[in-house]
Write an enzyme that holds these catalytic residues in place. Sequence first.
Site, short mmCIF file in Angstrom:
data_model
loop_
_atom_site.label_atom_id
_atom_site.label_comp_id
_atom_site.label_asym_id
_atom_site.label_seq_id
_atom_site.Cartn_x
_atom_site.Cartn_y
_atom_site.Cartn_z
N THR A 126 -32.80 56.82 24.25
CA THR A 126 -34.17 56.65 23.75
C THR A 126 -34.13 56.02 22.36
O THR A 126 -33.17 56.20 21.62
CB THR A 126 -34.83 58.05 23.68
OG1 THR A 126 -35.05 58.47 25.01
CG2 THR A 126 -36.12 58.07 22.91
N ARG B 281 -42.06 62.27 36.52
CA ARG B 281 -41.51 63.21 35.53
C ARG B 281 -41.82 62.70 34.11
O ARG B 281 -41.68 61.52 33.82
CB ARG B 281 -40.00 63.34 35.73
CG ARG B 281 -39.28 64.22 34.70
CD ARG B 281 -38.59 63.39 33.65
NE ARG B 281 -37.83 64.20 32.70
CZ ARG B 281 -37.38 63.75 31.55
NH1 ARG B 281 -37.61 62.51 31.19
NH2 ARG B 281 -36.71 64.53 30.74
N VAL B 282 -42.24 63.58 33.25
CA VAL B 282 -42.48 63.22 31.86
C VAL B 282 -41.60 64.10 30.98
O VAL B 282 -41.55 65.31 31.15
CB VAL B 282 -43.98 63.43 31.48
CG1 VAL B 282 -44.20 63.18 30.00
CG2 VAL B 282 -44.86 62.52 32.32
N ASP C 25 -39.92 64.73 26.82
CA ASP C 25 -40.45 65.14 25.51
C ASP C 25 -41.01 63.97 24.68
O ASP C 25 -41.85 64.17 23.81
CB ASP C 25 -39.35 65.81 24.69
CG ASP C 25 -38.17 64.86 24.47
OD1 ASP C 25 -37.72 64.23 25.45
OD2 ASP C 25 -37.70 64.73 23.32
N THR D 210 -34.23 62.63 20.67
CA THR D 210 -33.68 62.07 21.90
C THR D 210 -32.79 63.12 22.56
O THR D 210 -32.27 64.00 21.88
CB THR D 210 -32.87 60.79 21.61
OG1 THR D 210 -32.33 60.29 22.85
CG2 THR D 210 -31.71 61.03 20.66
N GLY D 211 -32.65 63.02 23.87
CA GLY D 211 -31.77 63.97 24.55
C GLY D 211 -32.42 64.58 25.77
O GLY D 211 -33.35 64.00 26.35
N GLY E 102 -34.80 66.04 27.69
CA GLY E 102 -36.21 66.22 27.39
C GLY E 102 -36.76 67.58 27.73
O GLY E 102 -37.64 68.10 27.03
N1 LIG Z 1 -33.12 59.30 26.64
C1 LIG Z 1 -33.80 60.33 26.23
O1 LIG Z 1 -33.76 60.71 25.08
C2 LIG Z 1 -34.61 61.00 27.26
C3 LIG Z 1 -35.87 61.61 26.78
N2 LIG Z 1 -35.67 62.59 25.75
C4 LIG Z 1 -36.54 62.24 27.98
O2 LIG Z 1 -36.18 63.35 28.32
O3 LIG Z 1 -37.35 61.61 28.60
#
Ligand SMILES: NC(=O)C[C@H](N)C(=O)O
Length: 237
Positions: A107, A135-136, A138, A158-159, A161
Site C-alpha cells: 500500500t 472485501r474492504v 483498513d 499498511t499491512g 488490514g
Molecule cells: N497492502 C496493504 O497494506 C493492504 C491494506 N492494509 C489492506 O488490508 O487492504
Amino acid sequence: MEDNPLFNAGKGAALTMSGGVECDASVMTGDGAAGAVTACTRIKNPIRLARVVKEHTPHVLLINPDVDLATSHGIDVVDPEYFVTPARQEQLRRILAEEEAPLRHGTVGAVALDSHGHLAAATSTGGISKQFNGRVGDSPIIGAGTFARDGACALSCTGDGEAFLEGCVAHDIYARMAFGRLNLAEAIHATFDEEITRRGSTGGVIGIDAEGQVVLAHNSEMMFAACKNGVRIEVWT
Ligand SMILES: NC(=O)C[C@H](N)C(=O)O
C-alpha cells in the site's frame, strides 16, 4: 505512485480472487475533515476522488463511486483492465496454486505537516491479493488505516488490514498521544505491540507529529519510505 505498477495502489494493484482490481483510498486533514472511496474499478487515481469526497460532497465514504463524480472533477476514468498487470496475474496464479503466500503489503501512504502547522494523511491501496470480491481493508477507513488531527499527529498504515480494522490502529495511536500523553514513537510502538503483533499480524505505519517529528515503524520484514524536509530528501527501508 498510483500510476506506478510497482506499488499496490492504482495500476498494478493486488488482484481479487476473481482477478479484478478494487481500489480503496482515503485522505484526512488535521481539521477533522475526511474523504474516502472503496471498491473503485474505473477511477484511475482513487486518492484524488477521496479528496473530492472530502471537499465536494456532504459524505465521508463512498463505495464504488459513480464515474460521473470523477469526470466532473477532472479525474480520469479507465477500463477495469487498465489496473491489471501481467506480473500481478502471475502472482495471483502462484497464490491460487499455493506456491506463494498472498501479498498483504505494498500500500502507499503519505503524511505531511505544512508551514501553518496543519497535518494531513492519505492512503491508497488495492487491498490484499486473493481477497474476496467486495472485501474492504483498513486503508479507506478513517481511524483504522488513516488519521490526522492538528496538534497531535498524522498517520498512514499498511499491512494486514483486518488487524488494523479490529485495532482501530490509527486512532488508537492518536488516542495514546492525546489522552495518554505519549509521544508519537511511544504511541506507535505501544499500539503495534498490543494491536498488531499480539494478533500475530504484520504491517507498518508512517507518522508525523505537530513538531514535524517523523516516525516510521513496522514489524514486517521491510518497509520503504522517504522523508522530505525542505529540500532534503532521505530514503529509509
Ligand atoms: N497492502 C496493504 O497494506 C493492504 C491494506 N492494509 C489492506 O488490508 O487492504
